[in-house]
Design a protein around this motif. Structure first.
Motif, PDB file in Angstrom:
ATOM      1  N   ALA A 140       0.834  -1.204   0.000  1.00 45.23           N
ATOM      2  CA  ALA A 140       0.000   0.000   0.000  1.00 45.23           C
ATOM      3  C   ALA A 140       0.869   1.254   0.000  1.00 45.23           C
ATOM      4  O   ALA A 140       2.006   1.237   0.471  1.00 45.23           O
ATOM      5  CB  ALA A 140      -0.929   0.014   1.211  1.00 45.23           C
ATOM      6  N   LYS A 142      -0.960   4.398   0.802  1.00 46.56           N
ATOM      7  CA  LYS A 142      -1.661   5.222   1.794  1.00 46.56           C
ATOM      8  C   LYS A 142      -1.823   4.460   3.108  1.00 46.56           C
ATOM      9  O   LYS A 142      -2.106   3.266   3.100  1.00 46.56           O
ATOM     10  CB  LYS A 142      -3.031   5.625   1.262  1.00 46.56           C
ATOM     11  CG  LYS A 142      -2.989   6.468  -0.003  1.00 46.56           C
ATOM     12  CD  LYS A 142      -4.393   6.779  -0.489  1.00 46.56           C
ATOM     13  CE  LYS A 142      -4.362   7.631  -1.758  1.00 46.56           C
ATOM     14  NZ  LYS A 142      -5.741   7.906  -2.254  1.00 46.56           N
ATOM     15  N   GLU A 144      -4.227   4.427   5.269  1.00 44.66           N
ATOM     16  CA  GLU A 144      -5.537   3.813   5.460  1.00 44.66           C
ATOM     17  C   GLU A 144      -5.693   2.532   4.629  1.00 44.66           C
ATOM     18  O   GLU A 144      -6.366   1.580   5.058  1.00 44.66           O
ATOM     19  CB  GLU A 144      -6.657   4.808   5.126  1.00 44.66           C
ATOM     20  CG  GLU A 144      -6.647   5.360   3.711  1.00 44.66           C
ATOM     21  CD  GLU A 144      -5.847   6.647   3.553  1.00 44.66           C
ATOM     22  OE1 GLU A 144      -6.158   7.412   2.624  1.00 44.66           O
ATOM     23  OE2 GLU A 144      -4.905   6.873   4.357  1.00 44.66           O
ATOM     24  N   THR A 145      -5.050   2.491   3.471  1.00 45.48           N
ATOM     25  CA  THR A 145      -5.101   1.285   2.649  1.00 45.48           C
ATOM     26  C   THR A 145      -4.278   0.179   3.305  1.00 45.48           C
ATOM     27  O   THR A 145      -4.692  -0.982   3.354  1.00 45.48           O
ATOM     28  CB  THR A 145      -4.564   1.568   1.232  1.00 45.48           C
ATOM     29  OG1 THR A 145      -5.265   2.675   0.679  1.00 45.48           O
ATOM     30  CG2 THR A 145      -4.736   0.352   0.333  1.00 45.48           C
ATOM     31  N   TYR A 146      -3.116   0.556   3.809  1.00 45.57           N
ATOM     32  CA  TYR A 146      -2.271  -0.408   4.516  1.00 45.57           C
ATOM     33  C   TYR A 146      -3.015  -1.005   5.703  1.00 45.57           C
ATOM     34  O   TYR A 146      -2.999  -2.222   5.932  1.00 45.57           O
ATOM     35  CB  TYR A 146      -0.990   0.282   4.979  1.00 45.57           C
ATOM     36  CG  TYR A 146       0.037  -0.639   5.596  1.00 45.57           C
ATOM     37  CD1 TYR A 146       1.010  -1.238   4.810  1.00 45.57           C
ATOM     38  CD2 TYR A 146       0.041  -0.893   6.969  1.00 45.57           C
ATOM     39  CE1 TYR A 146       1.968  -2.072   5.371  1.00 45.57           C
ATOM     40  CE2 TYR A 146       0.992  -1.732   7.530  1.00 45.57           C
ATOM     41  CZ  TYR A 146       1.956  -2.314   6.733  1.00 45.57           C
ATOM     42  OH  TYR A 146       2.891  -3.145   7.290  1.00 45.57           O
ATOM     43  N   LEU A 187      -8.267  -3.271  -3.327  1.00 47.83           N
ATOM     44  CA  LEU A 187      -8.146  -2.138  -2.409  1.00 47.83           C
ATOM     45  C   LEU A 187      -6.973  -1.207  -2.731  1.00 47.83           C
ATOM     46  O   LEU A 187      -6.975  -0.046  -2.317  1.00 47.83           O
ATOM     47  CB  LEU A 187      -8.010  -2.631  -0.969  1.00 47.83           C
ATOM     48  CG  LEU A 187      -9.297  -3.117  -0.284  1.00 47.83           C
ATOM     49  CD1 LEU A 187      -8.983  -3.599   1.130  1.00 47.83           C
ATOM     50  CD2 LEU A 187     -10.347  -2.020  -0.236  1.00 47.83           C
ATOM     51  N   ASN A 188      -5.953  -1.720  -3.437  1.00 54.06           N
ATOM     52  CA  ASN A 188      -4.762  -0.884  -3.650  1.00 54.06           C
ATOM     53  C   ASN A 188      -4.431  -0.613  -5.106  1.00 54.06           C
ATOM     54  O   ASN A 188      -3.422   0.029  -5.400  1.00 54.06           O
ATOM     55  CB  ASN A 188      -3.537  -1.523  -2.964  1.00 54.06           C
ATOM     56  CG  ASN A 188      -3.148  -2.857  -3.580  1.00 54.06           C
ATOM     57  OD1 ASN A 188      -3.590  -3.226  -4.666  1.00 54.06           O
ATOM     58  ND2 ASN A 188      -2.305  -3.605  -2.872  1.00 54.06           N
ATOM     59  N   GLU A 191      -3.131   2.680  -6.318  1.00 53.20           N
ATOM     60  CA  GLU A 191      -1.944   3.236  -5.655  1.00 53.20           C
ATOM     61  C   GLU A 191      -0.636   2.699  -6.224  1.00 53.20           C
ATOM     62  O   GLU A 191       0.436   3.078  -5.752  1.00 53.20           O
ATOM     63  CB  GLU A 191      -2.003   2.930  -4.147  1.00 53.20           C
ATOM     64  CG  GLU A 191      -3.208   3.523  -3.449  1.00 53.20           C
ATOM     65  CD  GLU A 191      -3.256   3.197  -1.965  1.00 53.20           C
ATOM     66  OE1 GLU A 191      -2.208   2.846  -1.396  1.00 53.20           O
ATOM     67  OE2 GLU A 191      -4.350   3.309  -1.377  1.00 53.20           O
TER      68      GLU A 191
END
Length: 334
Positions: A140, A142, A144-146, A187-188, A191
């Motif tokens: 990730a 970001k 919040e993504t992590y 989700l990522n 990014e």
């Protein structure tokens, strides 16, 4: 129903870095214990199963492996990789085991870690060990993504740990190479570019984008998100039976690096050798099952969709190619 492709028998097999004498990769799965709960990983399910016992591989089996690689792996084994179903740095003897492999195996030694506990002391111990490559799985850009993907983790902590490692490598002119990796998933996926730019600018030797897989059909979360495979596709053999052997935390020799439930066990390593197992009737029969696409006696492989994620040497770049590139950067590494 998957269509049988009898052309597999001629198209796939040993050759180049893949040899019948000894595996080109040794995967050391030295602990079942992990400090994260990543959503694409089946560890959380595994830790609640009857198969889990929080095991740590006995150091004497690591020493046995190193001696075997030294005796039989020269010019054949491309690397030993400490990785897989737990966080290797949690093992109480993990640093010493890696050090022993670096000092005595005669081949390239790598570590895959999530980086969470790589504080200053641990980072120094890794650099002191002379490990040839450290691969940190981050996934990730970001915070919040992590937090959503790598549960129980904190991107700010991990990022600082890796930036410190990169800084110390530069300052000390260490030969240790640093890879940061990213498993692309829903989700990522937006990014990826920012992730690559950030870590390339930070000085990583490689920024690796990995493909999502199902952990041999064991990750229910991943199966929901992964691209559905066309059931009419001609199935080809999985690369693993020709490429690598796994030594897991129970002390078993196994043939699959993404087997969480010990269904790919071949033998008790304390009672045999890698060389004997690699050349055994079991492995011959397993390879023939893949070549003929007949898994009647190998149901674990038959139900697994992840054969499509493995790359043969003639089918594009793989992790092994990256390792070869890195080892050639400085041939004095080993």
């Amino acid at each position: 129903m998957v269509i049988h492709d009898l052309g597999n028998i001629e198209k796939y097999g040993f050759g180049g870095r893949l040899t019948k004498d000894f595996p080109s990769q040794i995967l050391m799965d030295i602990t079942e214990v992990c400090n994260l709960a990543c959503i694409h990983c089946p560890h959380e399910q595994f830790s609640k199963s009857e198969e889990y016992d929080g095991r740590f591989l006995k150091p004497d089996l690591n020493e046995k492996m190193v001696q075997e690689v030294r005796d039989h792996g020269k010019n054949t084994t491309k690397y030993i990789r400490y990785s897989s179903n737990g966080e290797p740095l949690i093992h109480p003897e993990g640093y010493n085991m890696i050090q022993h492999a670096v000092d005595y195996s005669g081949v390239f030694v790598t570590l895959t870690t999530n980086g969470k506990i790589m504080n200053e002391n641990r980072t120094q111990k890794l650099l002191d060990s002379g490990v040839h490559m450290i691969d940190i799985s981050i996934d990730a850009f970001k915070p919040e993504t992590y937090a959503a993907i790598r549960k129980k983790g904190n991107l700010e902590v991990t990022r600082e740990n890796v930036l410190r490692l990169l800084r110390w490598v530069r300052e000390s002119k260490s030969k240790t190479k640093v890879v940061v990796s990213f498993i692309e998933q829903p989700l990522n996926e937006k990014e990826k570019k920012d992730f690559e730019i950030f870590w390339k600018d930070a000085g990583a030797t490689y920024v690796l984008i990995r493909r999502l897989h199902t952990a041999s059909g064991n990750s229910s979360q991943t199966i929901k998100n992964i691209v559905k495979y066309d059931e009419t596709v001609k199935r080809r053999p999985c690369l693993y039976p020709w490429e690598r052997v796994v030594i897991n935390a129970r002390g078993d020799l196994a043939f699959c690096p993404s087997d969480w439930m010990h269904r790919s066990r071949v033998a008790d390593y304390a009672k045999t050798t890698i060389k004997e197992t690699w050349q055994s009737d079991f492995y011959t029969n397993l390879r023939n099952a893949h070549l003929k696409n007949d898994f009647l006696n190998h149901k674990f492989c038959g139900q697994c969709p992840d054969w499509i994620s493995t790359r043969w040497p003639t089918e594009g770049r793989s992790y092994a190619d990256m390792i070869e590139d890195i080892s050639l950067i400085d041939e004095s590494l080993i």
